[in-house]
Design a protein around this motif. Structure first.
Motif, PDB file in Angstrom:
ATOM      1  N   TRP A 150     -23.668  56.108  79.613  1.00 37.62           N
ATOM      2  CA  TRP A 150     -23.860  56.799  80.643  1.00 37.62           C
ATOM      3  C   TRP A 150     -23.558  58.546  80.185  1.00 37.62           C
ATOM      4  O   TRP A 150     -24.795  59.417  80.269  1.00 37.62           O
ATOM      5  N   PRO A 151     -22.597  58.976  79.530  1.00 42.05           N
ATOM      6  CA  PRO A 151     -22.607  60.379  79.030  1.00 42.05           C
ATOM      7  C   PRO A 151     -23.777  60.802  78.225  1.00 42.05           C
ATOM      8  O   PRO A 151     -24.393  61.646  78.354  1.00 42.05           O
ATOM      9  N   TYR A 152     -24.329  59.856  77.345  1.00 40.06           N
ATOM     10  CA  TYR A 152     -25.381  60.240  76.469  1.00 40.06           C
ATOM     11  C   TYR A 152     -26.643  60.268  77.533  1.00 40.06           C
ATOM     12  O   TYR A 152     -27.460  61.147  77.124  1.00 40.06           O
ATOM     13  N   PHE A 153     -27.034  59.520  78.376  1.00 41.55           N
ATOM     14  CA  PHE A 153     -27.931  59.522  79.338  1.00 41.55           C
ATOM     15  C   PHE A 153     -27.983  60.540  80.187  1.00 41.55           C
ATOM     16  O   PHE A 153     -28.957  61.440  79.923  1.00 41.55           O
ATOM     17  N   PHE A 154     -26.762  61.081  80.502  1.00 41.14           N
ATOM     18  CA  PHE A 154     -26.805  62.280  81.358  1.00 41.14           C
ATOM     19  C   PHE A 154     -26.965  63.793  80.401  1.00 41.14           C
ATOM     20  O   PHE A 154     -27.647  64.476  80.851  1.00 41.14           O
ATOM     21  N   ALA A 155     -26.427  63.675  79.243  1.00 39.55           N
ATOM     22  CA  ALA A 155     -26.571  64.618  78.425  1.00 39.55           C
ATOM     23  C   ALA A 155     -28.006  64.664  77.897  1.00 39.55           C
ATOM     24  O   ALA A 155     -28.617  66.169  77.999  1.00 39.55           O
ATOM     25  N   ARG A 156     -28.673  63.852  77.395  1.00 44.92           N
ATOM     26  CA  ARG A 156     -29.919  63.903  76.756  1.00 44.92           C
ATOM     27  C   ARG A 156     -31.255  63.997  77.868  1.00 44.92           C
ATOM     28  O   ARG A 156     -32.441  64.242  77.466  1.00 44.92           O
ATOM     29  N   ARG A 157     -31.146  62.954  78.851  1.00 46.13           N
ATOM     30  CA  ARG A 157     -31.999  62.767  79.726  1.00 46.13           C
ATOM     31  C   ARG A 157     -31.976  63.753  81.045  1.00 46.13           C
ATOM     32  O   ARG A 157     -33.024  63.639  81.874  1.00 46.13           O
ATOM     33  N   ARG A 158     -30.861  64.220  81.212  1.00 48.98           N
ATOM     34  CA  ARG A 158     -30.761  65.196  82.352  1.00 48.98           C
ATOM     35  C   ARG A 158     -30.533  66.594  81.850  1.00 48.98           C
ATOM     36  O   ARG A 158     -31.197  67.507  82.214  1.00 48.98           O
ATOM     37  N   LEU A 159     -29.317  67.061  81.331  1.00 55.39           N
ATOM     38  CA  LEU A 159     -29.108  68.418  81.246  1.00 55.39           C
ATOM     39  C   LEU A 159     -29.891  69.010  79.912  1.00 55.39           C
ATOM     40  O   LEU A 159     -30.316  70.321  80.205  1.00 55.39           O
ATOM     41  N   GLN A 160     -30.351  68.292  78.858  1.00 53.90           N
ATOM     42  CA  GLN A 160     -30.952  68.887  77.677  1.00 53.90           C
ATOM     43  C   GLN A 160     -32.338  69.177  78.185  1.00 53.90           C
ATOM     44  O   GLN A 160     -33.104  70.135  77.863  1.00 53.90           O
ATOM     45  N   PRO A 161     -33.138  68.296  78.752  1.00 54.49           N
ATOM     46  CA  PRO A 161     -34.520  68.925  79.479  1.00 54.49           C
ATOM     47  C   PRO A 161     -34.570  69.962  80.166  1.00 54.49           C
ATOM     48  O   PRO A 161     -35.451  70.746  79.942  1.00 54.49           O
ATOM     49  N   GLN A 162     -33.486  70.147  81.106  1.00 55.10           N
ATOM     50  CA  GLN A 162     -33.533  71.412  81.992  1.00 55.10           C
ATOM     51  C   GLN A 162     -33.267  72.613  80.932  1.00 55.10           C
ATOM     52  O   GLN A 162     -33.823  73.778  81.133  1.00 55.10           O
ATOM     53  N   LEU A 163     -32.298  72.331  80.007  1.00 59.62           N
ATOM     54  CA  LEU A 163     -32.001  73.636  79.278  1.00 59.62           C
ATOM     55  C   LEU A 163     -33.068  73.930  78.437  1.00 59.62           C
ATOM     56  O   LEU A 163     -33.418  75.109  78.396  1.00 59.62           O
ATOM     57  N   GLU A 164     -33.828  72.805  77.864  1.00 55.83           N
ATOM     58  CA  GLU A 164     -35.040  73.305  77.000  1.00 55.83           C
ATOM     59  C   GLU A 164     -36.045  74.090  78.028  1.00 55.83           C
ATOM     60  O   GLU A 164     -36.823  74.794  77.400  1.00 55.83           O
ATOM     61  N   ARG A 165     -36.356  73.529  79.133  1.00 54.72           N
ATOM     62  CA  ARG A 165     -37.308  74.205  80.033  1.00 54.72           C
ATOM     63  C   ARG A 165     -36.848  75.623  80.416  1.00 54.72           C
ATOM     64  O   ARG A 165     -37.473  76.363  80.267  1.00 54.72           O
ATOM     65  N   ALA A 166     -35.730  75.875  80.445  1.00 53.65           N
ATOM     66  CA  ALA A 166     -34.997  77.220  80.738  1.00 53.65           C
ATOM     67  C   ALA A 166     -35.222  78.160  79.716  1.00 53.65           C
ATOM     68  O   ALA A 166     -35.706  79.233  79.843  1.00 53.65           O
ATOM     69  N   GLU A 167     -35.162  77.737  78.343  1.00 56.67           N
ATOM     70  CA  GLU A 167     -35.457  78.313  77.297  1.00 56.67           C
ATOM     71  C   GLU A 167     -36.928  78.875  76.950  1.00 56.67           C
ATOM     72  O   GLU A 167     -37.121  79.654  76.704  1.00 56.67           O
ATOM     73  N   ARG A 168     -37.571  77.899  77.575  1.00 61.86           N
ATOM     74  CA  ARG A 168     -39.112  78.027  77.375  1.00 61.86           C
ATOM     75  C   ARG A 168     -39.413  79.279  78.617  1.00 61.86           C
ATOM     76  O   ARG A 168     -40.592  80.064  78.365  1.00 61.86           O
ATOM     77  N   GLN A 169     -38.720  79.326  79.572  1.00 64.06           N
ATOM     78  CA  GLN A 169     -38.877  80.284  80.491  1.00 64.06           C
ATOM     79  C   GLN A 169     -38.266  81.690  80.381  1.00 64.06           C
ATOM     80  O   GLN A 169     -38.370  82.337  81.297  1.00 64.06           O
ATOM     81  N   GLY A 170     -37.783  81.580  79.228  1.00 65.19           N
ATOM     82  CA  GLY A 170     -37.060  82.851  78.762  1.00 65.19           C
ATOM     83  C   GLY A 170     -35.756  82.922  79.154  1.00 65.19           C
ATOM     84  O   GLY A 170     -34.741  84.132  78.934  1.00 65.19           O
ATOM     85  N   TYR A 171     -34.756  82.145  79.818  1.00 67.89           N
ATOM     86  CA  TYR A 171     -33.509  82.028  79.815  1.00 67.89           C
ATOM     87  C   TYR A 171     -32.656  81.393  78.601  1.00 67.89           C
ATOM     88  O   TYR A 171     -32.479  80.445  78.496  1.00 67.89           O
ATOM     89  N   ALA A 172     -32.293  82.504  77.832  1.00 72.85           N
ATOM     90  CA  ALA A 172     -31.488  82.134  76.598  1.00 72.85           C
ATOM     91  C   ALA A 172     -30.012  82.462  76.856  1.00 72.85           C
ATOM     92  O   ALA A 172     -29.332  82.304  77.660  1.00 72.85           O
ATOM     93  N   GLY A 173     -29.433  83.226  75.632  1.00 68.77           N
ATOM     94  CA  GLY A 173     -28.190  83.777  75.735  1.00 68.77           C
ATOM     95  C   GLY A 173     -27.111  82.671  75.978  1.00 68.77           C
ATOM     96  O   GLY A 173     -27.047  81.891  75.594  1.00 68.77           O
ATOM     97  N   ARG A 174     -26.321  83.406  76.781  1.00 67.27           N
ATOM     98  CA  ARG A 174     -25.026  82.459  77.218  1.00 67.27           C
ATOM     99  C   ARG A 174     -25.214  81.119  77.734  1.00 67.27           C
ATOM    100  O   ARG A 174     -24.661  80.252  77.434  1.00 67.27           O
ATOM    101  N   LEU A 175     -26.372  81.200  78.753  1.00 66.39           N
ATOM    102  CA  LEU A 175     -26.701  80.034  79.281  1.00 66.39           C
ATOM    103  C   LEU A 175     -27.204  78.782  78.287  1.00 66.39           C
ATOM    104  O   LEU A 175     -26.819  77.750  78.233  1.00 66.39           O
ATOM    105  N   LEU A 176     -28.008  79.100  77.029  1.00 67.20           N
ATOM    106  CA  LEU A 176     -28.335  78.207  76.440  1.00 67.20           C
ATOM    107  C   LEU A 176     -27.329  77.851  75.380  1.00 67.20           C
ATOM    108  O   LEU A 176     -27.025  76.637  75.081  1.00 67.20           O
ATOM    109  N   ALA A 177     -26.579  78.757  74.899  1.00 61.36           N
ATOM    110  CA  ALA A 177     -25.389  78.596  73.936  1.00 61.36           C
ATOM    111  C   ALA A 177     -24.368  77.671  74.339  1.00 61.36           C
ATOM    112  O   ALA A 177     -24.272  76.735  73.954  1.00 61.36           O
ATOM    113  N   ASP A 178     -23.860  78.125  75.617  1.00 62.39           N
ATOM    114  CA  ASP A 178     -22.869  77.291  76.136  1.00 62.39           C
ATOM    115  C   ASP A 178     -23.593  76.179  76.989  1.00 62.39           C
ATOM    116  O   ASP A 178     -22.690  74.689  76.795  1.00 62.39           O
TER     117      ASP A 178
END
Length: 300
Positions: A150-178
């Protein structure tokens, strides 16, 4: 759209008529309130019955197919009522979904019944976390490749895709690093908790729930998958929450484990990131603060 009704193309006319098994006239389809992603309409057949219709661009037909799949999955829980799927597909340039029309009312005095019913839904389980197909959270793609972790699923199937999409939309910096640090260390938050896979609604906020005239709990607009049941509870609290009787009845049926308050922030981070990606920068500071809180918990 106008008070005279929604203008039906010949293709949509034929598709809706086939879905409901009744005649459709040029004034049969009228807009109603609801829906920030798709157009919501009420369809009246020539036989006097009514249906609920969603319309969107033809390229989003897979979103309606996934919604129909989710509704059919939820319908397997006898404690719930779910709108019957009557048809979906593409008609000309428009994707459509046709559901049975239900007379709905807020939870209010039936909140306790709803809480108990949700616990019954969550007792439906599976060997793995995930779902038989990918689907959508709002209009955002939601990956559901199965995992026993479950932790792997939530990290890789839920949070990571949203963070990658945020990066593509220009939200980097603290959001992406943390955010990346959180994804890499998320398992620490589950050192003492191993949730079983539960069938989730997946987008459980007040706009997607109701009661029917008999007081039964009604669910619609799902983003189903098998996950930690706390993810549904957390989402229900994100935008104002449900009546207190709902939570009391749920906990009476199935108490929550220690540490829910921390995991609630984790699960709601997914939805806040999704809102950031769908609706813009207004959600950035909230997402960054939530990630900061979770990283502070991991360091303890």
């Amino acid at each position: 759209m106008s008070s005279a009704g929604y203008l039906l193309t010949p293709e949509l006319h034929d598709a809706l008529s086939a879905s409901i098994g009744a005649g459709v006239t040029r004034n049969s389809l009228r807009p109603i309130a609801g829906g920030s992603i798709s157009r919501a309409l009420r369809l009246a057949g020539t036989d006097g019955r009514q249906w609920f219709v969603k319309l969107n661009e033809g390229g989003l037909a897979e979103m309606f197919a996934a919604e129909a799949d989710g509704l059919q999955a939820l319908a397997a829980c006898p404690a719930l009522r779910v709108p019957e799927v009557c048809g979906y597909g593409v008609a000309g340039t428009q994707a459509y979904l046709v559901l049975a029309y239900l007379d709905l009312q807020p939870l209010r005095e039936h909140a306790a019944t709803a809480g108990t019913a949700l616990a019954e839904l969550h007792r439906m389980s599976a060997p793995n976390f995930g779902w038989r197909r990918d689907n959508f959270i709002g209009s955002s793609p939601q990956a559901n490749t199965a995992s026993t972790d479950w932790p792997y699923f939530f990290a890789r199937r839920r949070l990571q895709p949203q963070l990658e999409r945020a990066e593509r939309q220009g939200y980097a910096g603290r959001l992406l690093a943390d955010g990346e640090r959180l994804v890499d260390s998320l398992a620490v938050l589950f050192a003492d908790e191993q949730p079983p896979p539960s069938l989730l609604h997946g987008d459980l906020w007040s706009g997607n729930v109701a009661s029917d005239a008999a007081g039964r709990f009604v669910l619609f607009d799902p983003a189903v998958y098998f996950g930690d049941r706390e993810a549904d509870l957390a989402m229900s609290e994100l935008f104002g929450g449900f009546p207190a009787a709902f939570y009391a009845a749920y906990r009476a049926a199935w108490p929550l484990a220690a540490g829910y308050a921390v995991r609630k922030t984790l699960y709601n981070l997914y939805h806040v990131l999704n809102h950031l990606n769908l609706f813009g920068r207004a959600y950035l500071a909230q997402a960054e603060a939530m990630i900061g809180q979770l990283l502070a918990e991991i360091k303890r």
